[in-house]
Design a protein around this motif. Structure first.
Motif, PDB file in Angstrom:
ATOM      1  N   UNK A  34      -5.572 -16.193 -34.612  1.00 40.53           N
ATOM      2  CA  UNK A  34      -6.295 -16.067 -35.873  1.00 40.53           C
ATOM      3  C   UNK A  34      -5.989 -17.189 -36.836  1.00 40.53           C
ATOM      4  N   UNK A  35      -4.777 -17.733 -36.766  1.00 49.74           N
ATOM      5  CA  UNK A  35      -4.423 -18.787 -37.715  1.00 49.74           C
ATOM      6  C   UNK A  35      -4.121 -20.106 -37.024  1.00 49.74           C
ATOM      7  N   UNK A  36      -4.736 -20.333 -35.855  1.00 49.01           N
ATOM      8  CA  UNK A  36      -4.593 -21.606 -35.171  1.00 49.01           C
ATOM      9  C   UNK A  36      -5.151 -22.732 -36.038  1.00 49.01           C
ATOM     10  N   UNK A  37      -4.599 -23.913 -35.870  1.00 47.08           N
ATOM     11  CA  UNK A  37      -5.151 -25.097 -36.516  1.00 47.08           C
ATOM     12  C   UNK A  37      -6.476 -25.416 -35.830  1.00 47.08           C
ATOM     13  N   UNK A  38      -7.541 -25.459 -36.598  1.00 48.01           N
ATOM     14  CA  UNK A  38      -8.893 -25.614 -36.053  1.00 48.01           C
ATOM     15  C   UNK A  38      -9.231 -27.097 -35.882  1.00 48.01           C
ATOM     16  N   UNK A  39      -9.574 -27.475 -34.663  1.00 45.27           N
ATOM     17  CA  UNK A  39      -9.927 -28.861 -34.337  1.00 45.27           C
ATOM     18  C   UNK A  39     -11.442 -28.973 -34.224  1.00 45.27           C
TER      19      UNK A  39
END
Length: 333
Positions: A34-39
């Motif tokens: 849910x809080x992954x760094x979005x690429x």
């Protein structure tokens, strides 16, 4: 003008510390889906794009790649290089299967992501695309070629620096195990010289070596380090040989081939022996460095070294135009 170029190359080494943790638009402590760094990926016209997406979006990624997810992609990308443009439909399908949303503009993509992989294969639109990323204050990895001219590359780095936006560029060939061991572990003692080679296919609208020769030139610089002061180039219909003289008198060469079997590698020569640099090891080592960069906001390659690599290749073009004479690195045309 030569001196102003050199001063900018030196000044750019400060970029790694000028754009640090305070500029990052996300938490470094993301630890769930849910809080992954979005690429976000700009450009689905190169095999690098689905390759990176598969690494970051793997069900069980390596620990070094955990905490990231490619969430959006803008496909374009080359429109006037047929070999690149023809790949886009298949690469759209590949990344969609990984759960990546396709956007209809760079602006829409930038609203959905924290960091960017600028992958557009064609260097010509890179400056315009990079400016949108910089304006949005998104840290970004910009793949080879950074742009289609040294002037555009300087502008990208200058504008990233002035806006304190972290930027990183490198060929995956920089992270060959033996090249890294020579540069960072003293594997052969003091480096005395290097002969590197790679394919060197040419694409219209780009200085000759920017398109594919960058791979072998980056191998050369990984081993030798920065400090090349002059370049001379000889060439035939099939092969280019570029010889660089470093400030301390060392000599390094790059051999680029446009026909025949395409391989990557070289030999490093040192005070404690020589070392064959080995073969291409895939995208994973570079992806790990990109992840490290996105977390820290600090480029693992000094921006000044990246700029010198492109100045070296531009000087090689100038040497070709002048019949093979030695040309100072950074010389204004």
């Amino acid at each position: 003008m030569k001196n102003s170029r050199r001063s900018f190359i030196k000044k750019s080494s400060k970029l790694a510390t000028a754009a640090g943790l305070s500029t990052l638009p996300f938490s470094l402590f993301a630890n769930s889906a849910a809080d992954s760094i979005r690429i976000g990926i700009i450009g689905l016209d190169t095999s690098h794009s689905p390759a990176f997406a598969k690494l970051f979006n793997a069900e069980n990624p390596k620990p070094e790649l955990a905490g990231f997810k490619v969430t959006a992609a803008y496909p374009y990308g080359s429109r006037d290089i047929k070999s690149s443009a023809d790949r886009i439909p298949d690469y759209i399908k590949q990344v969609q299967e990984l759960g990546v949303e396709i956007t209809d503009s760079i602006e829409a993509l930038l609203e959905k992501v924290d960091v960017v992989l600028l992958e557009t294969n064609d260097g010509k639109p890179r400056l315009a695309q990079a400016r949108k990323v910089i304006q949005a204050k998104k840290p970004f990895f910009i793949d080879k070629p950074v742009a289609s001219s040294f002037a555009d590359i300087q502008l990208i780095y200058q504008e990233a620096e002035s806006n304190q936006v972290p930027i990183f560029s490198a060929s995956s060939l920089r992270y060959m195990s033996n090249a890294q061991a020579v540069r960072h572990e003293g594997k052969i003692g003091k480096v005395l010289g290097c002969d590197a080679f790679s394919p060197a296919k040419i694409e219209a609208g780009h200085p000759d070596l920017f398109w594919y020769g960058i791979h072998g030139v980056e191998i050369l610089f990984t081993v030798m380090g920065p400090g090349c002061e002059s370049v001379s180039r000889t060439h035939t219909a099939d092969t280019d040989v570029v010889t660089g003289k470093w400030k301390d008198g060392r000599i390094g060469t790059f051999r680029g081939t446009r026909t025949g079997k395409h391989e990557y590698g070289g030999t490093a020569f040192g005070s404690e022996g020589n070392l064959v640099l080995g073969n291409y090891e895939g995208y994973e080592p570079l992806a790990e460095k990109i992840a490290e960069f996105f977390k820290s906001g600090v480029s693992p390659v000094d921006p000044a070294e990246t700029l010198e690599i492109y100045a070296f290749m531009e000087a090689a073009d100038e040497s070709k135009r002048r019949g093979g004479v030695a040309v100072a690195v950074g010389l204004e045309k």
